[in-house]
Design an enzyme around this catalytic site. Structure first.
Site, PDB file in Angstrom:
ATOM      1  N   GLU A  30      10.798  16.138  14.786  1.00 58.99           N
ATOM      2  CA  GLU A  30      10.997  16.091  13.331  1.00 58.99           C
ATOM      3  C   GLU A  30      10.010  17.032  12.646  1.00 58.99           C
ATOM      4  OE1 GLU A  30       9.536  12.628  11.233  1.00 58.99           O
ATOM      5  OE2 GLU A  30      11.474  12.383  10.281  1.00 58.99           O
ATOM      6  N   LYS A  73       0.852  -1.198   0.000  1.00 63.25           N
ATOM      7  CA  LYS A  73       0.000   0.000   0.000  1.00 63.25           C
ATOM      8  C   LYS A  73       0.888   1.248   0.000  1.00 63.25           C
ATOM      9  CE  LYS A  73      -1.764   2.829   2.976  1.00 63.25           C
ATOM     10  NZ  LYS A  73      -1.854   4.093   2.209  1.00 63.25           N
ATOM     11  N   CYS A  89      13.983  11.176   5.844  1.00 61.88           N
ATOM     12  CA  CYS A  89      13.982  10.681   7.229  1.00 61.88           C
ATOM     13  C   CYS A  89      15.330  10.891   7.904  1.00 61.88           C
ATOM     14  CB  CYS A  89      13.593   9.214   7.261  1.00 61.88           C
ATOM     15  SG  CYS A  89      14.602   8.208   6.187  1.00 61.88           S
ATOM     16  N   GLU A 105      10.305   1.501   9.955  1.00 57.30           N
ATOM     17  CA  GLU A 105      11.287   2.551   9.654  1.00 57.30           C
ATOM     18  C   GLU A 105      10.582   3.868   9.924  1.00 57.30           C
ATOM     19  OE1 GLU A 105      14.355   2.112   8.906  1.00 57.30           O
ATOM     20  OE2 GLU A 105      14.304  -0.029   8.488  1.00 57.30           O
TER      21      GLU A 105
HETATM   22  P1  NAD Z   1       2.664   8.661   7.626  1.00 59.55           P
HETATM   23  O1  NAD Z   1       2.954   7.924   8.875  1.00 59.55           O
HETATM   24  O2  NAD Z   1       1.660   9.743   7.660  1.00 59.55           O
HETATM   25  O3  NAD Z   1       2.186   7.690   6.454  1.00 59.55           O
HETATM   26  C1  NAD Z   1       2.970   6.628   5.983  1.00 59.55           C
HETATM   27  C2  NAD Z   1       2.068   5.566   5.424  1.00 59.55           C
HETATM   28  O4  NAD Z   1       1.241   5.060   6.468  1.00 59.55           O
HETATM   29  C3  NAD Z   1       1.117   6.031   4.319  1.00 59.55           C
HETATM   30  O5  NAD Z   1       1.022   5.016   3.342  1.00 59.55           O
HETATM   31  C4  NAD Z   1      -0.197   6.186   5.054  1.00 59.55           C
HETATM   32  O6  NAD Z   1      -1.321   6.007   4.219  1.00 59.55           O
HETATM   33  C5  NAD Z   1      -0.122   5.058   6.051  1.00 59.55           C
HETATM   34  N1  NAD Z   1      -0.961   5.240   7.240  1.00 59.55           N
HETATM   35  C6  NAD Z   1      -1.385   6.393   7.794  1.00 59.55           C
HETATM   36  N2  NAD Z   1      -2.169   6.135   8.872  1.00 59.55           N
HETATM   37  C7  NAD Z   1      -2.223   4.784   8.999  1.00 59.55           C
HETATM   38  C8  NAD Z   1      -2.866   3.892   9.922  1.00 59.55           C
HETATM   39  N3  NAD Z   1      -3.596   4.345  10.939  1.00 59.55           N
HETATM   40  N4  NAD Z   1      -2.697   2.575   9.767  1.00 59.55           N
HETATM   41  C9  NAD Z   1      -1.938   2.096   8.754  1.00 59.55           C
HETATM   42  N5  NAD Z   1      -1.324   2.877   7.836  1.00 59.55           N
HETATM   43  C10 NAD Z   1      -1.454   4.212   7.961  1.00 59.55           C
HETATM   44  O7  NAD Z   1       4.084   9.173   7.135  1.00 59.55           O
HETATM   45  P2  NAD Z   1       4.383  10.087   5.899  1.00 59.55           P
HETATM   46  O8  NAD Z   1       3.989  11.467   6.294  1.00 59.55           O
HETATM   47  O9  NAD Z   1       3.861   9.483   4.652  1.00 59.55           O
HETATM   48  O10 NAD Z   1       5.981   9.971   5.831  1.00 59.55           O
HETATM   49  C11 NAD Z   1       6.803  10.781   6.558  1.00 59.55           C
HETATM   50  C12 NAD Z   1       7.388  10.017   7.724  1.00 59.55           C
HETATM   51  O11 NAD Z   1       8.050   8.847   7.254  1.00 59.55           O
HETATM   52  C13 NAD Z   1       8.450  10.823   8.439  1.00 59.55           C
HETATM   53  O12 NAD Z   1       8.306  10.696   9.832  1.00 59.55           O
HETATM   54  C14 NAD Z   1       9.744  10.168   7.972  1.00 59.55           C
HETATM   55  O13 NAD Z   1      10.822  10.342   8.852  1.00 59.55           O
HETATM   56  C15 NAD Z   1       9.341   8.748   7.844  1.00 59.55           C
HETATM   57  N6  NAD Z   1      10.274   8.033   6.954  1.00 59.55           N
HETATM   58  C16 NAD Z   1      11.179   7.178   7.526  1.00 59.55           C
HETATM   59  C17 NAD Z   1      12.103   6.518   6.719  1.00 59.55           C
HETATM   60  C18 NAD Z   1      13.129   5.584   7.318  1.00 59.55           C
HETATM   61  O14 NAD Z   1      13.799   4.895   6.557  1.00 59.55           O
HETATM   62  N7  NAD Z   1      13.277   5.534   8.625  1.00 59.55           N
HETATM   63  C19 NAD Z   1      12.068   6.709   5.350  1.00 59.55           C
HETATM   64  C20 NAD Z   1      11.133   7.574   4.799  1.00 59.55           C
HETATM   65  C21 NAD Z   1      10.234   8.231   5.626  1.00 59.55           C
END
Ligand code: NAD
Length: 495
Positions: free
Chosen positions: A388, A178, A287, A253
């Site tokens: 962050e 997803k 990230c 992650e």
């Molecule tokens: P997010 O947590 O809002 O969303 C990520 C994914 O989770 C999306 O596909 C979203 O639809 C899904 N999601 C949202 N709510 C959910 C729920 N209740 N249950 C299941 N899935 C759900 O994050 P974002 O804003 O898309 O991404 C930014 C974040 O990702 C930042 O905190 C960044 O640091 C982190 N990130 C980490 C890495 C790493 O390698 N550590 C890499 C990239 C991004």
């Protein structure tokens, strides 16, 4: 992925619309132009995809494929990514507004990741154990975990998806992917390429839709054996709770607040150059962004001046304009979050020396742009330093000693990555050893590759992606023990 047609989900080897008929418009963050429409799934569609993945794992031909065959399929996927690199990069830049050049680099990395895990697929030959019991043979084998739910974020849509897809398929799992609901285009395209490779129906499934419904179903459904998630900490906590119903494996992650520590004896120009890249690359939506700069007292003013002079010249613009160095933020909502943190920093007493606002350039008004920003006089307790913000905002802290730098660097809830700059090898190694982070760079920043593990200490994550550890994440460990004795042991009633 034909942008003229509505993007579909891929379930059990068939491209399908959501049962509800709902759809979502995808926009280009540069000017909010509509670029595509995709079907919008919900729990019903997610359940169908999970059921297909379950069947394919439990009873399909997939379980009979050899590790070598799975490796070849991933190598073919790598080849197709290279063949369609321009199209994939174009889709990624349209979806995220990151520069086309950057997207092309992402596609090279993605091909490398599929190729690496393709090569790794047949390298594990198990392990013999020195059994302490006479007349026995003891060995350990690795097997696929089963059905894997995979949830990816919007900042590196296909790169993050590939970190999950490649090891899961190499190990023989089935997947339900997803992508983030606003940035699904390249994940649709990679699924088309997986279809071209010829994965059996149900092995690779794609669902589209919101996190709280489709994502939550993947996390909560008892037919899913492992949930792998990249995104924010708060979402990770929801997923962990939802996943507890059947004790499924979790691989996370999460975010980072990554310190970039510059000592007075650093190679000055190099450290300045990388400090800029660390925080402003992809508008800080990384990230591992180096949004926290810690500079040793004696060079602080000179270093800050040098960073500021170059940050002021960063060219904001359109993804396909070769002169653009930095694109907009992903959405209005995300820009509001960055602005909130900037206001917070001012209230907390940090001194704004650059940016801190939207650009005035009339050409950029439709996009979610934000100027490269720098705060000095930051202290470790400030929320802008601890949390962050995921934007192009640099905070600078002035440190007096190695101990102080390490203490501050380690003081957040995060532990994804960090860097240390010094020509003193021993000092750099001491600091690297003291940092509680999954990756530490010495005299570099933001480097990763398929061969090395990636992941966080503390609340930055659970488990590792990439490297051989990234493959192990998608395996169960089985101990097989064989009794080869010919004489009975006469347990009970023998005399
Ligand atoms: P997010 O947590 O809002 O969303 C990520 C994914 O989770 C999306 O596909 C979203 O639809 C899904 N999601 C949202 N709510 C959910 C729920 N209740 N249950 C299941 N899935 C759900 O994050 P974002 O804003 O898309 O991404 C930014 C974040 O990702 C930042 O905190 C960044 O640091 C982190 N990130 C980490 C890495 C790493 O390698 N550590 C890499 C990239 C991004």
């Amino acid at each position: 992925m034909d942008l003229e047609k509505r993007g579909k989900m891929y379930i059990d080897g068939v491209w399908v619309e959501a049962e509800s008929g709902a759809a979502r418009t995808i926009i280009y963050p540069y000017d909010q132009r509509e670029i595509a429409t995709v079907t919008e799934g919900d729990r019903v569609d997610a359940r169908k995809a999970i059921a297909a993945a379950r069947r394919a794992f439990d009873s399909g031909p997939w379980r009979q494929t050899s590790a070598a065959e799975r490796g070849k399929m991933l190598e073919e996927l790598a080849r197709l990514v290279e063949r369609d690199k321009e199209e994939l990069a174009r889709l990624e830049s349209l979806d995220t507004a990151k520069t086309f050049e950057e997207s092309k680099v992402d596609m090279d990395d993605i091909a490398g990741i599929f190729r690496y895990f393709g090569g790794l697929a047949d390298k594990d030959s198990g392990e013999m154990i020195a059994s302490p019991i006479p007349n026995t043979v003891s060995r350990v084998v690795r097997e696929p975990v089963g059905v894997c739910g995979q949830i990816s974020p919007w900042n590196y849509p296909l790169l993050q998806a590939s970190w999950k897809m490649a090891p899961a398929l190499a190990a023989g799992n089935t997947i339900v992917m997803k992508p983030s609901e606003g940035t699904p285009l390249t994940t649709i395209k990679i699924t088309e390429l997986a279809e071209e490779v010829g994965y059996p129906p149900g092995v690779v499934n794609l669902v589209l839709g919101p996190g709280p419904t489709v994502g939550n179903e993947l996390a909560a459904n008892h037919d899913v054996d492992l949930i792998s998630f990249t995104g924010g900490i708060a979402t990770g906590m929801h997923i962990m709770q939802a996943a507890s119903g059947n004790m499924k494996r979790v691989a996370f992650e999460l975010g980072g607040k990554n310190p970039n520590i510059v000592f007075a004896d650093a190679e000055f120009d190099l450290a300045v150059d990388y400090a800029l890249n660390a925080v402003y690359f992809h508008a800080g939506q990384v990230c591992s962004a180096g949004a926290r700069l810690l500079v040793e007292d004696s060079i602080h003013d000179k270093f800050v001046e040098a960073v500021k002079a170059r940050a002021a010249k960063i060219k904001l613009g359109e993804a396909f304009d070769p002169s653009t160095e930095c694109g907009p933020l992903i959405s209005e909502e995300h820009r509001a979050k960055v602005e909130h943190y900037v206001e917070l920093a001012k209230k907390e007493g940090a001194t704004l020396i650059l940016g801190g606002k939207r650009p005035d350039d009339p050409a950029l008004q439709k996009g979610f742009f934000y100027e490269p920003t720098i705060f000095i006089d930051c202290t470790n307790e400030m929320r802008i330093v601890q949390e962050e913000h995921f934007g192009p905002v640099l905070t600078v802290e002035r440190f007096a000693s190695e101990e102080q730098a390490v203490e501050w660097a380690n003081s957040t809830i995060y532990g994804l990555s960090g860097a240390v700059w010094s020509k003193d090898q021993n000092k750099a190694e001491r600091v690297a050893a003291a940092l509680r982070m999954g990756t530490v760079w010495i005299n570099d920043f933001n480097i990763y590759f398929a061969q090395a593990p990636w992941g966080g200490y503390k609340q930055s994550g659970i488990g590792r992606e990439l490297g051989k550890q990234g493959l192990e994440e998608y395996t169960e460990v089985k101990h097989i023990y064989q009794n080869i004795a010919t004489e009975p042991l006469n347990w009970f009633g023998a005399s």
